[in-house]
Scaffold this active site. Structure first.
Site, mmCIF file in Angstrom:
data_model
loop_
_atom_site.group_PDB
_atom_site.id
_atom_site.type_symbol
_atom_site.label_atom_id
_atom_site.label_comp_id
_atom_site.label_asym_id
_atom_site.label_seq_id
_atom_site.Cartn_x
_atom_site.Cartn_y
_atom_site.Cartn_z
ATOM 1 N N ASN A 1 8.031 -5.841 -1.173
ATOM 2 C CA ASN A 1 7.990 -4.714 -0.248
ATOM 3 C C ASN A 1 6.521 -4.596 0.151
ATOM 4 O O ASN A 1 5.712 -4.030 -0.580
ATOM 5 C CB ASN A 1 8.479 -3.423 -0.903
ATOM 6 C CG ASN A 1 8.495 -2.266 0.092
ATOM 7 O OD1 ASN A 1 7.959 -2.377 1.197
ATOM 8 N ND2 ASN A 1 9.089 -1.155 -0.302
ATOM 9 N N ARG B 1 5.031 12.234 -2.697
ATOM 10 C CA ARG B 1 4.902 12.661 -1.307
ATOM 11 C C ARG B 1 6.037 12.044 -0.501
ATOM 12 O O ARG B 1 6.636 11.069 -0.923
ATOM 13 C CB ARG B 1 3.547 12.166 -0.726
ATOM 14 C CG ARG B 1 2.316 12.619 -1.478
ATOM 15 C CD ARG B 1 2.009 14.081 -1.215
ATOM 16 N NE ARG B 1 1.902 14.367 0.211
ATOM 17 C CZ ARG B 1 0.766 14.308 0.916
ATOM 18 N NH1 ARG B 1 -0.356 13.987 0.317
ATOM 19 N NH2 ARG B 1 0.751 14.589 2.200
ATOM 20 N N ALA C 1 3.318 -1.078 4.741
ATOM 21 C CA ALA C 1 2.859 -1.131 6.140
ATOM 22 C C ALA C 1 2.360 -2.523 6.547
ATOM 23 O O ALA C 1 2.383 -2.868 7.740
ATOM 24 C CB ALA C 1 1.761 -0.096 6.365
ATOM 25 N N HIS D 1 12.898 -3.050 1.753
ATOM 26 C CA HIS D 1 12.333 -1.764 2.190
ATOM 27 C C HIS D 1 13.237 -0.643 1.709
ATOM 28 O O HIS D 1 14.473 -0.752 1.814
ATOM 29 C CB HIS D 1 12.202 -1.705 3.713
ATOM 30 C CG HIS D 1 11.317 -2.781 4.233
ATOM 31 N ND1 HIS D 1 9.951 -2.742 4.075
ATOM 32 C CD2 HIS D 1 11.604 -3.954 4.833
ATOM 33 C CE1 HIS D 1 9.437 -3.838 4.584
ATOM 34 N NE2 HIS D 1 10.409 -4.596 5.048
ATOM 35 N N TYR E 1 11.303 8.639 1.427
ATOM 36 C CA TYR E 1 11.357 7.550 0.434
ATOM 37 C C TYR E 1 12.078 7.926 -0.854
ATOM 38 O O TYR E 1 12.241 7.085 -1.735
ATOM 39 C CB TYR E 1 9.934 7.063 0.128
ATOM 40 C CG TYR E 1 9.229 6.525 1.346
ATOM 41 C CD1 TYR E 1 9.746 5.428 2.022
ATOM 42 C CD2 TYR E 1 8.075 7.122 1.841
ATOM 43 C CE1 TYR E 1 9.129 4.930 3.162
ATOM 44 C CE2 TYR E 1 7.445 6.633 2.976
ATOM 45 C CZ TYR E 1 7.976 5.542 3.631
ATOM 46 O OH TYR E 1 7.372 5.052 4.753
ATOM 47 N N GLU F 1 12.832 -9.844 1.020
ATOM 48 C CA GLU F 1 12.033 -8.715 1.514
ATOM 49 C C GLU F 1 12.851 -7.439 1.338
ATOM 50 O O GLU F 1 14.038 -7.418 1.690
ATOM 51 C CB GLU F 1 11.724 -8.960 3.001
ATOM 52 C CG GLU F 1 11.036 -7.815 3.709
ATOM 53 C CD GLU F 1 10.846 -8.107 5.208
ATOM 54 O OE1 GLU F 1 11.094 -9.260 5.654
ATOM 55 O OE2 GLU F 1 10.465 -7.166 5.929
ATOM 56 N N PRO G 1 0.787 -1.232 0.000
ATOM 57 C CA PRO G 1 0.000 0.000 0.000
ATOM 58 C C PRO G 1 0.819 1.283 0.000
ATOM 59 O O PRO G 1 1.835 1.394 0.690
ATOM 60 C CB PRO G 1 -0.839 -0.105 1.272
ATOM 61 C CG PRO G 1 -0.198 -1.167 2.082
ATOM 62 C CD PRO G 1 0.470 -2.098 1.128
ATOM 63 N N ASN G 2 0.321 2.214 -0.790
ATOM 64 C CA ASN G 2 0.830 3.590 -0.898
ATOM 65 C C ASN G 2 2.122 3.725 -1.704
ATOM 66 O O ASN G 2 2.551 4.854 -1.987
ATOM 67 C CB ASN G 2 1.002 4.244 0.488
ATOM 68 C CG ASN G 2 -0.316 4.373 1.207
ATOM 69 O OD1 ASN G 2 -1.276 4.906 0.651
ATOM 70 N ND2 ASN G 2 -0.407 3.847 2.413
ATOM 71 N N ARG H 1 13.684 4.050 12.302
ATOM 72 C CA ARG H 1 12.418 4.770 12.315
ATOM 73 C C ARG H 1 11.592 4.406 13.559
ATOM 74 O O ARG H 1 12.142 3.922 14.543
ATOM 75 C CB ARG H 1 11.678 4.481 11.005
ATOM 76 C CG ARG H 1 12.511 4.897 9.768
ATOM 77 C CD ARG H 1 11.743 4.727 8.489
ATOM 78 N NE ARG H 1 10.565 5.585 8.473
ATOM 79 C CZ ARG H 1 9.555 5.428 7.611
ATOM 80 N NH1 ARG H 1 9.602 4.464 6.711
ATOM 81 N NH2 ARG H 1 8.528 6.237 7.663
HETATM 82 O O1 CA2 Z 1 10.716 1.680 3.557
HETATM 83 C C1 CA2 Z 1 9.854 1.006 2.982
HETATM 84 O O2 CA2 Z 1 9.974 0.591 1.825
HETATM 85 C C2 CA2 Z 1 8.530 0.718 3.705
HETATM 86 O O3 CA2 Z 1 8.124 -0.604 3.363
HETATM 87 C C3 CA2 Z 1 7.540 1.738 3.174
HETATM 88 C C4 CA2 Z 1 6.181 1.674 3.872
HETATM 89 C C5 CA2 Z 1 6.341 1.687 5.387
HETATM 90 O O4 CA2 Z 1 5.082 1.504 6.007
HETATM 91 C C6 CA2 Z 1 7.316 0.639 5.882
HETATM 92 O O5 CA2 Z 1 7.455 0.780 7.269
HETATM 93 C C7 CA2 Z 1 8.663 0.792 5.208
HETATM 94 C C8 CA2 Z 1 5.283 2.843 3.465
HETATM 95 C C9 CA2 Z 1 5.148 3.044 2.003
HETATM 96 C C10 CA2 Z 1 4.406 4.320 1.782
HETATM 97 O O6 CA2 Z 1 4.889 4.917 0.618
HETATM 98 C C11 CA2 Z 1 4.630 6.240 0.416
HETATM 99 C C12 CA2 Z 1 5.230 6.784 -0.691
HETATM 100 C C13 CA2 Z 1 5.040 8.115 -0.957
HETATM 101 C C14 CA2 Z 1 4.222 8.886 -0.143
HETATM 102 C C15 CA2 Z 1 3.618 8.311 0.948
HETATM 103 C C16 CA2 Z 1 3.823 6.978 1.227
#
Ligand code: CA2
Length: 146
Positions: A75, A19, A78, A101, A24, A99, A11-12, A108
């Protein structure tokens, strides 16, 4: 062709580059997909690159990978920290699994320090940004080719 590697994103991650660039980075998911294709081609692998905001869809794709893929990069975003269905599905996939990230989850918030997936994969890469996906493909080629 040595086979197909599924690369699944949770997700996201479709918002990458739009964003939270400070966390990221500025690279979009489309650009990461391109980098994965560029890395996989000389190693002889095809890429199936997908993103979903739904846990069940990720589970269905892992089941699909059982039939179609020699390796899997995930990946789970969340869902990494909350899912039991995704690690259960990963346990049924016999190929190489990594896996990934983008961020260093250990630098974090505490809730990101635990992954429910990590004990179902061959390796974990975090904190290296998009390069982590490329390294995961190289690792899968090494594991699957041995
Ligand atoms: O660091 C990573 O790749 C994560 O898997 C990213 C997840 C986070 O919940 C993990 O703890 C670590 C979140 C991805 C959200 O991606 C976004 C990208 C742009 C704007 C907002 C969120």
């Amino acid at each position: 062709m040595a086979g197909t590697i599924f690369i699944l994103n949770g997700p996201n991650l479709n918002l990458l580059g739009q964003r939270e660039v400070d966390v990221y980075g500025a690279t979009t998911l489309g650009e990461i997909e391109e980098a994965c294709r560029t890395a996989a081609a000389p190693l002889g692998y095809a890429i199936e690159f997908r993103q979903s905001n739904q846990e069940g869809e990720l589970v269905t794709w892992i089941q699909e990978a059982r039939e179609q893929a020699v390796g899997l990069v995930i990946n789970a975003a969340a869902y990494t920290h909350t899912s039991y269905a995704i690690p259960d599905a990963l346990a049924t996939f016999d190929g190489a699994k990594i896996e990934v990230h983008l961020s260093n989850i250990f630098k974090r918030e505490v809730f990101r320090h635990h992954s429910t997936l990590s004990n179902q994969v061959d390796g974990v890469i975090c904190g290296l940004g998009p390069k982590g996906y490329v390294l995961a493909i190289e690792a899968i080629a090494e594991i699957a080719g041995s």
